[in-house]
Write a protein that holds these residues in place. Sequence first.
Motif, PDB file in Angstrom:
ATOM      1  N   PHE A  83     -45.520  45.386  99.154  1.00  0.00           N
ATOM      2  CA  PHE A  83     -46.481  45.482 100.101  1.00  0.00           C
ATOM      3  C   PHE A  83     -47.353  44.548 100.512  1.00  0.00           C
ATOM      4  CE2 PHE A  83     -46.219  49.993  97.985  1.00  0.00           C
ATOM      5  CZ  PHE A  83     -45.247  50.434  99.155  1.00  0.00           C
ATOM      6  N   GLY A  84     -47.788  44.366 101.598  1.00  0.00           N
ATOM      7  CA  GLY A  84     -48.977  43.602 102.199  1.00  0.00           C
ATOM      8  C   GLY A  84     -50.297  43.886 101.515  1.00  0.00           C
ATOM      9  N   ILE A  85     -51.378  43.336 101.926  1.00  0.00           N
ATOM     10  CA  ILE A  85     -52.708  43.514 101.291  1.00  0.00           C
ATOM     11  C   ILE A  85     -53.572  43.387 102.645  1.00  0.00           C
ATOM     12  CG2 ILE A  85     -54.582  42.789  99.907  1.00  0.00           C
ATOM     13  CD1 ILE A  85     -52.342  41.837  97.907  1.00  0.00           C
ATOM     14  N   ASP A  86     -54.625  44.308 102.614  1.00  0.00           N
ATOM     15  CA  ASP A  86     -55.473  44.045 103.769  1.00  0.00           C
ATOM     16  C   ASP A  86     -56.836  43.734 102.913  1.00  0.00           C
ATOM     17  OD1 ASP A  86     -55.280  44.967 106.708  1.00  0.00           O
ATOM     18  OD2 ASP A  86     -53.960  46.070 105.557  1.00  0.00           O
ATOM     19  N   ALA A  87     -57.134  44.271 101.852  1.00  0.00           N
ATOM     20  CA  ALA A  87     -57.959  43.983 100.636  1.00  0.00           C
ATOM     21  C   ALA A  87     -58.230  44.228  99.313  1.00  0.00           C
ATOM     22  CB  ALA A  87     -59.619  44.593 101.444  1.00  0.00           C
ATOM     23  N   VAL A  88     -58.787  43.532  98.444  1.00  0.00           N
ATOM     24  CA  VAL A  88     -58.580  43.742  96.915  1.00  0.00           C
ATOM     25  C   VAL A  88     -59.986  43.906  96.534  1.00  0.00           C
ATOM     26  CG1 VAL A  88     -57.487  43.273  94.892  1.00  0.00           C
ATOM     27  CG2 VAL A  88     -56.186  42.704  96.814  1.00  0.00           C
ATOM     28  N   SER A  89     -60.471  44.760  95.824  1.00  0.00           N
ATOM     29  CA  SER A  89     -61.809  44.997  95.131  1.00  0.00           C
ATOM     30  C   SER A  89     -61.739  44.415  94.023  1.00  0.00           C
ATOM     31  CB  SER A  89     -62.327  46.330  95.172  1.00  0.00           C
ATOM     32  OG  SER A  89     -61.414  47.016  94.283  1.00  0.00           O
ATOM     33  N   ALA A  90     -63.119  43.855  93.622  1.00  0.00           N
ATOM     34  CA  ALA A  90     -63.308  43.261  92.155  1.00  0.00           C
ATOM     35  C   ALA A  90     -62.560  43.975  91.199  1.00  0.00           C
ATOM     36  CB  ALA A  90     -64.718  43.094  92.081  1.00  0.00           C
ATOM     37  N   ASP A  91     -62.379  45.426  91.206  1.00  0.00           N
ATOM     38  CA  ASP A  91     -61.800  46.068  89.921  1.00  0.00           C
ATOM     39  C   ASP A  91     -60.316  46.265  90.560  1.00  0.00           C
ATOM     40  OD1 ASP A  91     -62.070  47.855  91.970  1.00  0.00           O
ATOM     41  OD2 ASP A  91     -63.342  49.282  90.842  1.00  0.00           O
ATOM     42  N   GLY A  92     -59.675  45.656  91.149  1.00  0.00           N
ATOM     43  CA  GLY A  92     -58.225  45.562  91.666  1.00  0.00           C
ATOM     44  C   GLY A  92     -57.812  46.739  92.417  1.00  0.00           C
ATOM     45  N   VAL A  93     -58.726  47.648  93.260  1.00  0.00           N
ATOM     46  CA  VAL A  93     -58.173  48.578  93.850  1.00  0.00           C
ATOM     47  C   VAL A  93     -57.844  47.963  95.231  1.00  0.00           C
ATOM     48  CG1 VAL A  93     -58.980  50.696  95.394  1.00  0.00           C
ATOM     49  CG2 VAL A  93     -59.602  50.088  93.007  1.00  0.00           C
ATOM     50  N   VAL A  94     -56.605  48.249  95.708  1.00  0.00           N
ATOM     51  CA  VAL A  94     -56.006  47.512  96.930  1.00  0.00           C
ATOM     52  C   VAL A  94     -56.368  48.486  98.112  1.00  0.00           C
ATOM     53  CG1 VAL A  94     -53.917  46.502  97.884  1.00  0.00           C
ATOM     54  CG2 VAL A  94     -54.402  46.194  95.661  1.00  0.00           C
ATOM     55  N   LEU A  95     -56.757  48.013  99.296  1.00  0.00           N
ATOM     56  CA  LEU A  95     -56.738  48.602 100.617  1.00  0.00           C
ATOM     57  C   LEU A  95     -55.433  47.969 101.349  1.00  0.00           C
ATOM     58  CD1 LEU A  95     -59.811  48.821  99.599  1.00  0.00           C
ATOM     59  CD2 LEU A  95     -60.039  49.156 102.246  1.00  0.00           C
ATOM     60  N   VAL A 100     -43.862  48.056  91.883  1.00  0.00           N
ATOM     61  CA  VAL A 100     -44.889  48.034  92.928  1.00  0.00           C
ATOM     62  C   VAL A 100     -45.509  46.862  92.975  1.00  0.00           C
ATOM     63  CG1 VAL A 100     -46.303  48.953  94.533  1.00  0.00           C
ATOM     64  CG2 VAL A 100     -44.728  50.466  93.493  1.00  0.00           C
ATOM     65  N   TYR A 101     -45.198  45.958  94.020  1.00  0.00           N
ATOM     66  CA  TYR A 101     -45.934  44.755  94.085  1.00  0.00           C
ATOM     67  C   TYR A 101     -46.630  44.542  95.387  1.00  0.00           C
ATOM     68  CZ  TYR A 101     -43.016  43.305  90.224  1.00  0.00           C
ATOM     69  OH  TYR A 101     -42.519  43.429  89.114  1.00  0.00           O
ATOM     70  N   PHE A 102     -48.010  44.128  95.416  1.00  0.00           N
ATOM     71  CA  PHE A 102     -48.799  43.799  96.463  1.00  0.00           C
ATOM     72  C   PHE A 102     -49.177  42.271  96.789  1.00  0.00           C
ATOM     73  CE2 PHE A 102     -50.192  48.073  95.482  1.00  0.00           C
ATOM     74  CZ  PHE A 102     -50.367  48.573  96.956  1.00  0.00           C
ATOM     75  N   LEU A 103     -48.620  41.920  97.673  1.00  0.00           N
ATOM     76  CA  LEU A 103     -48.514  40.282  98.073  1.00  0.00           C
ATOM     77  C   LEU A 103     -49.431  39.918  99.144  1.00  0.00           C
ATOM     78  CD1 LEU A 103     -45.778  40.854  97.001  1.00  0.00           C
ATOM     79  CD2 LEU A 103     -44.660  39.171  98.460  1.00  0.00           C
ATOM     80  N   GLY A 104     -50.488  38.974  98.758  1.00  0.00           N
ATOM     81  CA  GLY A 104     -51.286  38.536  99.653  1.00  0.00           C
ATOM     82  C   GLY A 104     -52.227  37.341  99.210  1.00  0.00           C
ATOM     83  N   ALA A 105     -52.710  36.439  99.912  1.00  0.00           N
ATOM     84  CA  ALA A 105     -53.544  35.172  99.551  1.00  0.00           C
ATOM     85  C   ALA A 105     -54.747  35.558  99.046  1.00  0.00           C
ATOM     86  CB  ALA A 105     -53.674  34.287 100.597  1.00  0.00           C
ATOM     87  N   THR A 106     -55.307  34.831  98.514  1.00  0.00           N
ATOM     88  CA  THR A 106     -56.648  35.051  97.760  1.00  0.00           C
ATOM     89  C   THR A 106     -57.856  35.215  98.911  1.00  0.00           C
ATOM     90  OG1 THR A 106     -56.873  32.611  97.439  1.00  0.00           O
ATOM     91  CG2 THR A 106     -56.206  33.945  95.698  1.00  0.00           C
ATOM     92  N   TYR A 107     -57.451  34.971 100.194  1.00  0.00           N
ATOM     93  CA  TYR A 107     -58.331  35.068 101.201  1.00  0.00           C
ATOM     94  C   TYR A 107     -58.732  36.635 101.197  1.00  0.00           C
ATOM     95  CZ  TYR A 107     -57.628  30.542 103.575  1.00  0.00           C
ATOM     96  OH  TYR A 107     -57.721  29.230 103.705  1.00  0.00           O
ATOM     97  N   LYS A 108     -57.637  37.447 100.632  1.00  0.00           N
ATOM     98  CA  LYS A 108     -57.729  38.975 100.860  1.00  0.00           C
ATOM     99  C   LYS A 108     -58.889  39.807  99.747  1.00  0.00           C
ATOM    100  CE  LYS A 108     -54.577  39.402 104.019  1.00  0.00           C
ATOM    101  NZ  LYS A 108     -53.375  40.271 103.784  1.00  0.00           N
ATOM    102  N   TYR A 109     -59.445  38.913  98.960  1.00  0.00           N
ATOM    103  CA  TYR A 109     -60.343  39.457  98.034  1.00  0.00           C
ATOM    104  C   TYR A 109     -61.525  39.658  98.772  1.00  0.00           C
ATOM    105  CZ  TYR A 109     -63.518  39.244  93.956  1.00  0.00           C
ATOM    106  OH  TYR A 109     -64.594  39.817  93.294  1.00  0.00           O
ATOM    107  N   ALA A 110     -62.131  40.939  98.271  1.00  0.00           N
ATOM    108  CA  ALA A 110     -63.316  41.438  98.878  1.00  0.00           C
ATOM    109  C   ALA A 110     -64.456  41.086  98.000  1.00  0.00           C
ATOM    110  CB  ALA A 110     -63.238  42.903  99.045  1.00  0.00           C
ATOM    111  N   ARG A 111     -65.022  39.917  98.406  1.00  0.00           N
ATOM    112  CA  ARG A 111     -66.091  39.375  97.394  1.00  0.00           C
ATOM    113  C   ARG A 111     -67.502  40.306  97.218  1.00  0.00           C
ATOM    114  NH1 ARG A 111     -68.813  36.190  99.859  1.00  0.00           N
ATOM    115  NH2 ARG A 111     -68.099  36.425 101.921  1.00  0.00           N
ATOM    116  N   LYS A 112     -67.765  41.149  98.037  1.00  0.00           N
ATOM    117  CA  LYS A 112     -68.986  41.827  98.011  1.00  0.00           C
ATOM    118  C   LYS A 112     -68.651  42.996  97.006  1.00  0.00           C
ATOM    119  CE  LYS A 112     -70.828  40.165 102.339  1.00  0.00           C
ATOM    120  NZ  LYS A 112     -71.316  40.779 103.589  1.00  0.00           N
ATOM    121  N   THR A 113     -67.501  43.312  96.865  1.00  0.00           N
ATOM    122  CA  THR A 113     -67.490  44.569  95.989  1.00  0.00           C
ATOM    123  C   THR A 113     -67.749  44.248  94.407  1.00  0.00           C
ATOM    124  OG1 THR A 113     -65.022  43.987  95.489  1.00  0.00           O
ATOM    125  CG2 THR A 113     -65.552  45.580  97.273  1.00  0.00           C
ATOM    126  N   LEU A 114     -67.979  42.960  94.045  1.00  0.00           N
ATOM    127  CA  LEU A 114     -68.175  42.578  92.694  1.00  0.00           C
ATOM    128  C   LEU A 114     -69.741  43.060  92.408  1.00  0.00           C
ATOM    129  CD1 LEU A 114     -67.716  40.926  90.034  1.00  0.00           C
ATOM    130  CD2 LEU A 114     -68.755  38.924  91.129  1.00  0.00           C
TER     131      LEU A 114
END
Length: 359
Positions: free
Chosen positions: A231-243, A262-276
């Motif tokens: 799968f692709g990725i729209d966002a990944v939270s700090a605790d690893g939840v993938v949107l 199951v693998y989620f593929l996406g660049a680090t640009y997809k990390y949701a920084r504010k969720t930390l």
Amino acid sequence: MNIDEFKTTWEKTNKQYGYNEPYPKFVEKIGFQIKKFMIPENQKYQGATGNARGMLDALLRYCKKTSVPEKNLEQFLTNINIIIDFLLTVRLTSQVPLNTAFFIRKRLENSTIETVSEAKTILEKEITFHQENYDTSENKIASIFKNRIIDRVESYELDKLIIGTHCHSGVVRKAILEARDYISQVIVDKTEPEQQGVLTAYQLIQEGIPVKLINLSQFGFEFRKINLFMFGIDAVSADGVVLNKMGTRMIATLAKTKDLPVYFLGATYKYARKTLLGGLVKVERRKVEEKILFNHLGIGLASHLDKKVNINGTSRKLLETGFSAFDTTKPDFYSSVVSEVGFLPMREAFELAWKEYLD
């Protein structure tokens, strides 16, 4: 920030700095193209990375068109921020534009700038870097994941794998093409109601990859054939939840019952920084009533949308529709996230990849 607010803010900035910079109508147009990404001529801005490319195109065009005097550095930088803020509100869930904007602002903040020309030079260089890095990152992911596919082929003692996927992801497409010698077929669902899975199917068959196009509800039957999901990725939270696109969680949950990776593929640009720090990813809702109400039986439902019925003294809509573009998948239901850094949790990968901007 909507279009009216964008115009008002632009006018206020002109008055504040005493120079009447023409309103950038082209920014408004690019915002429309990003929002209406499924129109064929707008598909270059489809997906989170496409959204970010639209933002960069707008900023680059502004750099070339601006007439702000050299001494009005603050006005130029303010206008850059106004353009960014407006375009970031077009697609709320997209993390690539958010992170790209963060990196651009950090670069400008950490640079010694005295004139508009100097600011434009720094900005144009940063824009070019990200435009190229989007592709570089995805190519790295494709190369890294090819090794995992080869390992799976060997561990399963198969010649080739059948891959399952959902919706449309540029990096998943690249990874499939990179590992095509080890893939016999890709099974993808249409992804209703906007049918982005059709685009995935079309692009793969154009490259000679065998595809089976199905409805989402058919995956339960196809599980007996599929060897792994990508799968692709729209966002990944700090605790690893993938949107990702709505329906992903259902597939991942079923895959776990079958012990399918199951693998989620996406660049680090997809990390949701504010969720930390406790922030939540804003989940986009789209108006797709017409697509949901369409049916091959020819039953007209749209006329019932405005009707109401009284139930025990409470007025309720007789018919309503609903669509949330994304759902969430917890780490318990997937094997790994894969970024350009490798098989690492996205938060760790992001901090490694972007250390220069975070110090």
